[in-house]
Write a protein that holds these residues in place. Structure first.
Motif, PDB file in Angstrom:
ATOM      1  N   LYS A 192       0.824  -1.376  -0.049  1.00 19.15           N
ATOM      2  CA  LYS A 192       0.085   0.052  -0.097  1.00 19.15           C
ATOM      3  C   LYS A 192       0.799   1.201  -0.019  1.00 19.15           C
ATOM      4  CE  LYS A 192      -4.488  -1.060   0.388  1.00 19.15           C
ATOM      5  NZ  LYS A 192      -5.600  -1.227   1.140  1.00 19.15           N
ATOM      6  N   MET A 193       1.931   1.320   0.547  1.00 18.71           N
ATOM      7  CA  MET A 193       2.963   2.391   0.697  1.00 18.71           C
ATOM      8  C   MET A 193       3.229   2.423  -0.861  1.00 18.71           C
ATOM      9  SD  MET A 193       5.637   1.682   3.773  1.00 18.71           S
ATOM     10  CE  MET A 193       4.843   0.679   5.128  1.00 18.71           C
ATOM     11  N   MET A 194       3.544   1.667  -1.398  1.00 15.06           N
ATOM     12  CA  MET A 194       3.926   2.010  -2.949  1.00 15.06           C
ATOM     13  C   MET A 194       2.994   2.441  -3.793  1.00 15.06           C
ATOM     14  SD  MET A 194       7.256   1.742  -2.673  1.00 15.06           S
ATOM     15  CE  MET A 194       7.836   2.036  -4.333  1.00 15.06           C
ATOM     16  N   GLU A 195       1.752   1.874  -3.463  1.00 10.30           N
ATOM     17  CA  GLU A 195       0.280   2.330  -4.031  1.00 10.30           C
ATOM     18  C   GLU A 195      -0.078   3.841  -4.046  1.00 10.30           C
ATOM     19  OE1 GLU A 195      -2.960  -0.068  -2.862  1.00 10.30           O
ATOM     20  OE2 GLU A 195      -4.394   1.536  -3.667  1.00 10.30           O
ATOM     21  N   GLU A 196       0.311   4.190  -2.625  1.00  5.91           N
ATOM     22  CA  GLU A 196       0.086   5.615  -2.309  1.00  5.91           C
ATOM     23  C   GLU A 196       1.220   6.540  -3.157  1.00  5.91           C
ATOM     24  OE1 GLU A 196      -1.987   7.253  -0.683  1.00  5.91           O
ATOM     25  OE2 GLU A 196      -2.701   5.345  -0.041  1.00  5.91           O
ATOM     26  N   ILE A 197       2.486   5.948  -3.236  1.00  9.00           N
ATOM     27  CA  ILE A 197       3.721   6.700  -3.727  1.00  9.00           C
ATOM     28  C   ILE A 197       3.261   7.111  -5.416  1.00  9.00           C
ATOM     29  CG2 ILE A 197       6.023   6.645  -4.559  1.00  9.00           C
ATOM     30  CD1 ILE A 197       6.699   5.869  -1.498  1.00  9.00           C
ATOM     31  N   ALA A 198       3.032   5.735  -5.879  1.00  8.05           N
ATOM     32  CA  ALA A 198       2.861   5.616  -7.353  1.00  8.05           C
ATOM     33  C   ALA A 198       1.397   6.556  -7.723  1.00  8.05           C
ATOM     34  CB  ALA A 198       2.790   4.113  -7.753  1.00  8.05           C
ATOM     35  N   SER A 199       0.535   6.510  -6.970  1.00  4.38           N
ATOM     36  CA  SER A 199      -0.644   7.219  -7.449  1.00  4.38           C
ATOM     37  C   SER A 199      -0.543   8.751  -7.642  1.00  4.38           C
ATOM     38  CB  SER A 199      -1.988   6.743  -6.453  1.00  4.38           C
ATOM     39  OG  SER A 199      -1.512   7.339  -5.265  1.00  4.38           O
ATOM     40  N   TYR A 200       0.363   9.152  -7.173  1.00  7.09           N
ATOM     41  CA  TYR A 200       0.913  10.697  -7.299  1.00  7.09           C
ATOM     42  C   TYR A 200       1.340  10.943  -8.739  1.00  7.09           C
ATOM     43  CZ  TYR A 200      -0.098  12.214  -2.413  1.00  7.09           C
ATOM     44  OH  TYR A 200      -0.844  12.347  -1.325  1.00  7.09           O
ATOM     45  N   LEU A 201       1.524  10.014  -9.401  1.00  5.53           N
ATOM     46  CA  LEU A 201       2.261  10.362 -10.729  1.00  5.53           C
ATOM     47  C   LEU A 201       1.265  10.992 -11.581  1.00  5.53           C
ATOM     48  CD1 LEU A 201       4.902   7.381 -10.983  1.00  5.53           C
ATOM     49  CD2 LEU A 201       5.534   9.697 -10.399  1.00  5.53           C
ATOM     50  N   SER A 202       0.240  10.934 -11.543  1.00  7.77           N
ATOM     51  CA  SER A 202      -0.698  11.501 -12.459  1.00  7.77           C
ATOM     52  C   SER A 202      -1.831  12.044 -11.770  1.00  7.77           C
ATOM     53  CB  SER A 202      -1.183  10.311 -13.654  1.00  7.77           C
ATOM     54  OG  SER A 202      -2.076  10.777 -14.532  1.00  7.77           O
ATOM     55  N   ASP A 203      -2.245  13.148 -12.664  1.00  7.59           N
ATOM     56  CA  ASP A 203      -3.662  13.854 -12.136  1.00  7.59           C
ATOM     57  C   ASP A 203      -4.832  13.356 -12.736  1.00  7.59           C
ATOM     58  OD1 ASP A 203      -1.881  15.614 -10.695  1.00  7.59           O
ATOM     59  OD2 ASP A 203      -1.805  16.751 -12.459  1.00  7.59           O
ATOM     60  N   ASP A 204      -4.742  12.406 -13.780  1.00  8.23           N
ATOM     61  CA  ASP A 204      -5.777  11.979 -14.325  1.00  8.23           C
ATOM     62  C   ASP A 204      -6.412  10.743 -13.611  1.00  8.23           C
ATOM     63  OD1 ASP A 204      -7.231  11.433 -17.109  1.00  8.23           O
ATOM     64  OD2 ASP A 204      -6.634   9.451 -16.528  1.00  8.23           O
ATOM     65  N   ILE A 205      -7.891  10.834 -13.266  1.00 13.46           N
ATOM     66  CA  ILE A 205      -8.258   9.846 -12.371  1.00 13.46           C
ATOM     67  C   ILE A 205      -8.115   8.248 -12.885  1.00 13.46           C
ATOM     68  CG2 ILE A 205     -10.734   9.117 -11.394  1.00 13.46           C
ATOM     69  CD1 ILE A 205     -11.305  12.124 -11.422  1.00 13.46           C
ATOM     70  N   ASP A 206      -8.225   8.226 -14.199  1.00 16.51           N
ATOM     71  CA  ASP A 206      -8.198   6.622 -14.594  1.00 16.51           C
ATOM     72  C   ASP A 206      -6.859   6.336 -14.431  1.00 16.51           C
ATOM     73  OD1 ASP A 206     -10.729   6.257 -14.986  1.00 16.51           O
ATOM     74  OD2 ASP A 206     -10.486   7.227 -17.147  1.00 16.51           O
ATOM     75  N   GLN A 207      -5.805   6.925 -14.868  1.00 17.05           N
ATOM     76  CA  GLN A 207      -4.450   6.753 -14.970  1.00 17.05           C
ATOM     77  C   GLN A 207      -4.083   6.712 -13.343  1.00 17.05           C
ATOM     78  OE1 GLN A 207      -1.722   6.469 -17.404  1.00 17.05           O
ATOM     79  NE2 GLN A 207      -3.440   5.657 -18.337  1.00 17.05           N
ATOM     80  N   LYS A 208      -4.557   7.450 -12.666  1.00 13.91           N
ATOM     81  CA  LYS A 208      -4.285   7.378 -10.996  1.00 13.91           C
ATOM     82  C   LYS A 208      -4.406   6.042 -10.442  1.00 13.91           C
ATOM     83  CE  LYS A 208      -4.475  11.123  -7.613  1.00 13.91           C
ATOM     84  NZ  LYS A 208      -3.120  11.697  -7.694  1.00 13.91           N
ATOM     85  N   LYS A 209      -5.842   5.498 -10.962  1.00  7.48           N
ATOM     86  CA  LYS A 209      -6.330   4.365 -10.347  1.00  7.48           C
ATOM     87  C   LYS A 209      -5.163   2.966 -10.859  1.00  7.48           C
ATOM     88  CE  LYS A 209     -11.183   4.203  -9.710  1.00  7.48           C
ATOM     89  NZ  LYS A 209     -12.258   3.984 -10.609  1.00  7.48           N
ATOM     90  N   ILE A 210      -4.933   3.279 -12.218  1.00  8.64           N
ATOM     91  CA  ILE A 210      -3.959   2.145 -12.636  1.00  8.64           C
ATOM     92  C   ILE A 210      -2.506   2.282 -12.098  1.00  8.64           C
ATOM     93  CG2 ILE A 210      -2.719   1.228 -14.807  1.00  8.64           C
ATOM     94  CD1 ILE A 210      -5.201   2.738 -16.428  1.00  8.64           C
TER      95      ILE A 210
END
Lengths: 300, 206
Positions: free
Chosen positions: A168-186
């Motif tokens: 989950k830590m990496m999930e949090e960190i990676a999700s900041y890489l995009s502002d697009d909602i769909d891309q954020k989820k992926i």
């Protein structure tokens, strides 16, 4: 921190390798400038990958120039110069390392404690700076670190549950890489599996040592290892279980990776995802992932 | 309310087994998955609820009405909840799906339970548990295509498959045999033997 996520050099084009090194160099310099000299020593390849993903998904102005490096002062090497491309990776790196070292201070043996105790004061200012920019992320990482510690106190959880907080830590960190909602989820899912990969690698890599010293290890619990010295069959059993888990993880990682909208640097990231990560695990699987072999493989 | 026995098409004198079988057939027939993109979906849904309610009631009557129908919902055979679980899983509400599943006691866990549990784990990213559950589901009901497909995919992944891999020819599986120095020598010696048989020689010194 761990450095398990790295490129597989033999399959890289020379120009790709140059860029890869330049990103590492740029990130190292950035951290030095931003957070002070000591933060540079904590940098690992994992965050180079984070920076590369950032640059792949978002377009930044970047340039390269030749600079000297303190580790290799005799020759100049390519170094990435970028205004914003490296900011987030540097911040995420310092946040994660700060909490990791805090964790070591409480849990690790004497050696880890001393190391953490010596470095932490030098990172404090940098951490505060990064936390100012990514307050929510810092808080999430902090609570997930606590969760990881709690779950590791239990002795009847499943292997997947031990992996969860780190993933989950990496999930949090990676999700900041995009502002697009769909891309954020992926990206979140992608990050989750990166975290899971790192945790499994770490568990197998430390297994023998943890058995010897009586430390926590999820594999010890999974296979009920109680002896100090692991027999070869026991280790074999554990590593094959890890191999399957890694393969399952990497397959899901790839499913999410192909959905990411990468505009640049895709060949380098392909190398890391499809070859580098598996290569690292193979080295651990064959118990050849010690410092010397690692460097041989990557820097020769 | 309609006569529950009529809804299921059975008679009050039939055995529990027969009623369960009839119920199972109807669930298969009206399962929302079959009507996913069809305008009949709503009707099927209604019918499904009717069937579930009827089955609940019969089971309650047969147990001597020990439980009120609202409180039993999640703890006996049958799939009144499994339909709901599938809905939750599809909409991404994993916590609710899981809480219904954990309400099922051990003796009522059937293949579908394991399959759904596997799906919940899979969505969470708990891949090892997902695999084990899919395996159990498939073992309990080997003829089910849905379970088999899930297990097949997991098995393919366990072997090291990765979507979009540009260079799958580099087998990075540590268990796979590669061409080592040893293999090369062996090959040469074999070739030499063959040559010698035919009167020639490849390696003059042996």
């Amino acid at each position: 921190m761990f450095g398990y996520v790295r490129a597989f050099k033999p399959q890289m084009k020379v120009c790709e390798y140059e860029i890869y090194k330049a990103v590492y160099c740029g990130l190292c310099k950035k951290m030095g400038k931003e957070f002070g000299f000591f933060s540079r020593m904590t940098l690992s390849y994992d965050f180079t990958f984070l920076a590369l993903m950032n640059m792949a998904l978002n377009s930044f102005m970047i340039s390269y120039n030749e600079e000297r490096c303190i580790a290799h002062p005799q020759k100049k090497s390519m170094c990435l110069k970028a205004d914003h491309a490296l900011d987030y990776s540097a911040d995420a790196a310092i946040i994660l390392i700060w909490h990791k070292l805090h964790d070591d201070l409480a849990d690790k043996g004497a050696k880890g404690k001393i190391a953490a105790f010596c470095i932490l004061p030098f990172l404090k200012k940098g951490y505060k700076k990064a936390k100012g920019r990514y307050n929510a992320l810092a808080n999430d990482i902090e609570s997930l670190m606590k969760e990881q510690k709690l779950v590791e106190k239990e002795t009847d959880s499943s292997f997947d549950m031990y992996c969860e907080p780190s993933s989950k830590m990496m999930e949090e960190i990676a999700s900041y890489l995009s502002d697009d909602i769909d891309q954020k989820k992926i990206l979140g899912k992608f990050g989750y599996y990166i975290g899971r990969y790192i945790y499994i690698c770490d568990a197998l890599d430390d297994l023998r040592n943890d058995c010897k010293k009586g430390n926590f290890n999820p594999l010890k619990i999974k296979f009920k290892f109680e002896k100090k010295e692991l027999a070869d069959e026991e280790f074999q059993k554990a590593r094959d279980y890890c191999l399957e888990s890694i393969n399952l993880t990497m397959a899901e990682l790839a499913e999410n990776y192909v959905k990411l909208d990468q505009k640049h640097f895709k060949p380098i990231n392909d190398n890391i995802v499809y070859l580098g990560m598996k290569n690292t695990f193979n080295l651990i699987y064959n118990e050849r992932y010690n410092k010397k072999e690692k460097n041989k493989h990557n820097n020769k | 309310m309609k006569d529950p026995y009529k809804v299921l098409g059975v008679s009050p004198n039939d055995s529990d087994e027969k009623i369960k079988a009839a119920y199972k057939d109807l669930v298969k027939k009206y399962h929302p998955d079959n009507y996913a993109a069809s305008p009949l979906g709503d009707i099927a849904d209604e019918k499904m609820q009717e069937i579930n309610a009827a089955f609940d009631e019969i089971m309650n009557i047969r147990r001597g009405g020990a439980h009120a129908s609202e409180t039993t919902g999640s703890s006996y055979y049958g799939a009144p909840d499994y339909v709901q679980v599938r809905k939750y899983i599809q909409s991404g509400d994993i916590t609710r799906a899981d809480s219904i599943l954990s309400g099922v006691s051990n003796e009522y866990k059937n293949a579908e339970w394991y399959f759904l549990k596997g799906s919940v784990c899979y969505t969470r990213g708990w891949l090892n548990e997902a695999f084990e559950n899919f395996q159990t589901a498939s073992n309990m009901d080997p003829s089910n295509q849905e379970y088999a497909a899930a297990l097949n995919q997991m098995n393919r992944n366990r072997g090291g498959y990765m979507n979009g891999n540009p260079n799958p020819q580099y087998n990075t599986n540590p268990n796979a045999a590669g061409c080592t120095g040893c293999d090369v020598c062996q090959g040469l010696i074999c070739a030499d033997c063959c040559c010698e048989c035919m009167g020639g020689d490849l390696i003059s010194c042996c």
